[in-house]
Motif scaffolding. Sequence first.
Motif, PDB file in Angstrom:
ATOM      1  N   TYR A 139       2.683  21.833  92.434  1.00  0.00           N
ATOM      2  CA  TYR A 139       3.973  21.767  93.042  1.00  0.00           C
ATOM      3  C   TYR A 139       4.264  22.803  93.863  1.00  0.00           C
ATOM      4  CZ  TYR A 139       9.141  21.117  93.469  1.00  0.00           C
ATOM      5  OH  TYR A 139      10.349  21.014  94.215  1.00  0.00           O
ATOM      6  N   GLY A 140       4.900  22.760  95.304  1.00  0.00           N
ATOM      7  CA  GLY A 140       5.298  23.852  95.905  1.00  0.00           C
ATOM      8  C   GLY A 140       4.153  24.953  96.854  1.00  0.00           C
ATOM      9  N   ALA A 141       3.000  24.042  96.724  1.00  0.00           N
ATOM     10  CA  ALA A 141       1.752  24.875  97.565  1.00  0.00           C
ATOM     11  C   ALA A 141       1.017  23.869  98.230  1.00  0.00           C
ATOM     12  CB  ALA A 141       0.775  25.274  96.284  1.00  0.00           C
ATOM     13  N   THR A 142       0.434  24.360  99.540  1.00  0.00           N
ATOM     14  CA  THR A 142      -0.365  23.437 100.270  1.00  0.00           C
ATOM     15  C   THR A 142      -1.645  23.732 100.224  1.00  0.00           C
ATOM     16  OG1 THR A 142      -0.005  25.276 102.149  1.00  0.00           O
ATOM     17  CG2 THR A 142       1.670  23.399 102.031  1.00  0.00           C
ATOM     18  N   ALA A 143      -1.962  25.154  99.379  1.00  0.00           N
ATOM     19  CA  ALA A 143      -3.461  25.336  99.285  1.00  0.00           C
ATOM     20  C   ALA A 143      -3.363  26.512  97.929  1.00  0.00           C
ATOM     21  CB  ALA A 143      -4.121  26.112 100.550  1.00  0.00           C
TER      22      ALA A 143
ATOM     23  N   GLN B  51       6.335  31.132  77.260  1.00  0.00           N
ATOM     24  CA  GLN B  51       6.106  29.703  77.304  1.00  0.00           C
ATOM     25  C   GLN B  51       5.896  29.080  79.044  1.00  0.00           C
ATOM     26  OE1 GLN B  51       9.093  27.981  75.073  1.00  0.00           O
ATOM     27  NE2 GLN B  51       7.931  27.726  73.214  1.00  0.00           N
ATOM     28  N   ALA B  52       6.714  29.686  79.762  1.00  0.00           N
ATOM     29  CA  ALA B  52       6.612  29.579  81.066  1.00  0.00           C
ATOM     30  C   ALA B  52       5.461  30.032  81.826  1.00  0.00           C
ATOM     31  CB  ALA B  52       7.937  30.098  81.804  1.00  0.00           C
ATOM     32  N   ALA B  53       5.097  31.203  81.159  1.00  0.00           N
ATOM     33  CA  ALA B  53       3.643  31.534  81.887  1.00  0.00           C
ATOM     34  C   ALA B  53       2.363  30.727  81.667  1.00  0.00           C
ATOM     35  CB  ALA B  53       3.462  33.017  81.255  1.00  0.00           C
ATOM     36  N   VAL B  54       2.345  30.158  80.589  1.00  0.00           N
ATOM     37  CA  VAL B  54       1.256  29.103  80.146  1.00  0.00           C
ATOM     38  C   VAL B  54       1.580  27.746  80.778  1.00  0.00           C
ATOM     39  CG1 VAL B  54       0.383  30.569  78.140  1.00  0.00           C
ATOM     40  CG2 VAL B  54       2.216  28.526  78.051  1.00  0.00           C
ATOM     41  N   ARG B  55       2.695  27.539  81.079  1.00  0.00           N
ATOM     42  CA  ARG B  55       3.002  26.131  81.522  1.00  0.00           C
ATOM     43  C   ARG B  55       2.592  26.440  83.233  1.00  0.00           C
ATOM     44  NH1 ARG B  55       7.019  25.071  84.880  1.00  0.00           N
ATOM     45  NH2 ARG B  55       8.431  26.803  83.996  1.00  0.00           N
ATOM     46  N   LEU B  56       2.863  27.715  83.664  1.00  0.00           N
ATOM     47  CA  LEU B  56       2.338  27.923  85.121  1.00  0.00           C
ATOM     48  C   LEU B  56       0.706  27.756  85.152  1.00  0.00           C
ATOM     49  CD1 LEU B  56       3.002  28.760  88.031  1.00  0.00           C
ATOM     50  CD2 LEU B  56       2.977  31.014  87.022  1.00  0.00           C
ATOM     51  N   ILE B  57       0.258  28.127  84.335  1.00  0.00           N
ATOM     52  CA  ILE B  57      -1.198  28.198  84.383  1.00  0.00           C
ATOM     53  C   ILE B  57      -1.826  26.432  84.356  1.00  0.00           C
ATOM     54  CG2 ILE B  57      -3.425  28.635  83.402  1.00  0.00           C
ATOM     55  CD1 ILE B  57      -2.017  31.102  82.283  1.00  0.00           C
ATOM     56  N   LYS B  58      -1.135  25.755  83.293  1.00  0.00           N
ATOM     57  CA  LYS B  58      -1.325  24.360  83.366  1.00  0.00           C
ATOM     58  C   LYS B  58      -1.012  23.478  84.722  1.00  0.00           C
ATOM     59  CE  LYS B  58      -1.859  20.304  81.453  1.00  0.00           C
ATOM     60  NZ  LYS B  58      -3.290  19.709  81.233  1.00  0.00           N
ATOM     61  N   GLU B  59       0.215  23.995  85.154  1.00  0.00           N
ATOM     62  CA  GLU B  59       0.420  23.238  86.551  1.00  0.00           C
ATOM     63  C   GLU B  59      -0.255  23.477  87.502  1.00  0.00           C
ATOM     64  OE1 GLU B  59       5.269  22.983  85.377  1.00  0.00           O
ATOM     65  OE2 GLU B  59       4.587  24.344  86.939  1.00  0.00           O
ATOM     66  N   LYS B  60      -0.937  24.880  87.621  1.00  0.00           N
ATOM     67  CA  LYS B  60      -1.760  25.502  89.043  1.00  0.00           C
ATOM     68  C   LYS B  60      -3.032  25.138  88.897  1.00  0.00           C
ATOM     69  CE  LYS B  60       1.916  26.952  91.019  1.00  0.00           C
ATOM     70  NZ  LYS B  60       2.419  26.211  92.230  1.00  0.00           N
ATOM     71  N   ILE B  61      -3.767  25.222  87.603  1.00  0.00           N
ATOM     72  CA  ILE B  61      -5.142  25.016  87.490  1.00  0.00           C
ATOM     73  C   ILE B  61      -5.488  24.104  86.403  1.00  0.00           C
ATOM     74  CG2 ILE B  61      -5.852  27.165  88.700  1.00  0.00           C
ATOM     75  CD1 ILE B  61      -6.086  28.536  86.117  1.00  0.00           C
TER      76      ILE B  61
ATOM     77  N   LEU C 219      -8.961  37.051  92.190  1.00  0.00           N
ATOM     78  CA  LEU C 219      -7.519  36.704  92.018  1.00  0.00           C
ATOM     79  C   LEU C 219      -7.060  35.788  92.517  1.00  0.00           C
ATOM     80  CD1 LEU C 219      -4.974  38.118  90.521  1.00  0.00           C
ATOM     81  CD2 LEU C 219      -4.640  39.127  92.652  1.00  0.00           C
ATOM     82  N   LEU C 220      -6.273  34.791  91.823  1.00  0.00           N
ATOM     83  CA  LEU C 220      -5.819  33.370  92.205  1.00  0.00           C
ATOM     84  C   LEU C 220      -4.491  33.630  93.063  1.00  0.00           C
ATOM     85  CD1 LEU C 220      -6.228  30.514  92.057  1.00  0.00           C
ATOM     86  CD2 LEU C 220      -4.464  30.454  90.538  1.00  0.00           C
ATOM     87  N   LEU C 221      -4.574  32.883  94.429  1.00  0.00           N
ATOM     88  CA  LEU C 221      -3.424  32.905  95.391  1.00  0.00           C
ATOM     89  C   LEU C 221      -3.099  31.385  95.666  1.00  0.00           C
ATOM     90  CD1 LEU C 221      -4.179  35.972  97.616  1.00  0.00           C
ATOM     91  CD2 LEU C 221      -2.606  36.135  95.563  1.00  0.00           C
TER      92      LEU C 221
END
Length: 252
Positions: free
Chosen positions: A115-119, A60-70, A31-33
Amino acid sequence: MPELEKIVERPLITITNLIWSFNKETHRVQLLLVKRKDQPFADRWALPETLLRENESADQAAVRLIKEKIGLDLPESSTEQLATFTAPHRAPGERALALTYMTYLPAMPALRPGYGATAVAWFAFENFGHKYELISSDQTFEIAKGSHALAFDHDEIIAVAIQRIRNKLDYQPTILQILGPEFTLREAREVYAPFFQTTVDKIDNSNFRKTHGFFLTETGVQKNYHKSGRPPKLYRLKDLKNNILWSKVDPK
């Protein structure tokens, strides 16, 4: 007359995504954190989330989140709605509603903090006795309703997700999509085991095939098999609601 309660006119709406995968080397569900950069809950681990924008749907926001994070471009059909969390004090100082989704990735791409994450890290999903844990190389979190190991109410969100997945294992096991388009019965049992709070060897292979074979299609045998004995058979999921055509998704 009793005083009228204040109406919340514009609450924050966040999209929270539980991104599941499977480590082929350790044979563990993942699981990704992310570790949050800003307040509230700075330096605390949390599920990936984003604010809903004015001109986009929650899907749309849910898949954008995946694009931004990974960095993965996925179709909207690749996410599965979980639940909406609306407790008044789930976010300090403001009213925030969380629309939650689950996504099943058959590969573990290289990670970079968005964005908004350090790790950002994959955590192995394990069960020990009657408790669930998320484990990385240097962190362990016990997950249960009422625990506060993670930011906000993300412990509760994960607990609800675990129960949802467990309830569907016998008739609509979408979680098996983390194994990719083809998999062995042992790999399927490795996914089932932590949700059933048992070990893979305690799930009998023959019984599993009899009780769960109705949603599996045999596709052949495992290639490049270098152990003694016959190579294990390969299976794929029959068409399920929200079943993702991973052959069309590039995990790189």
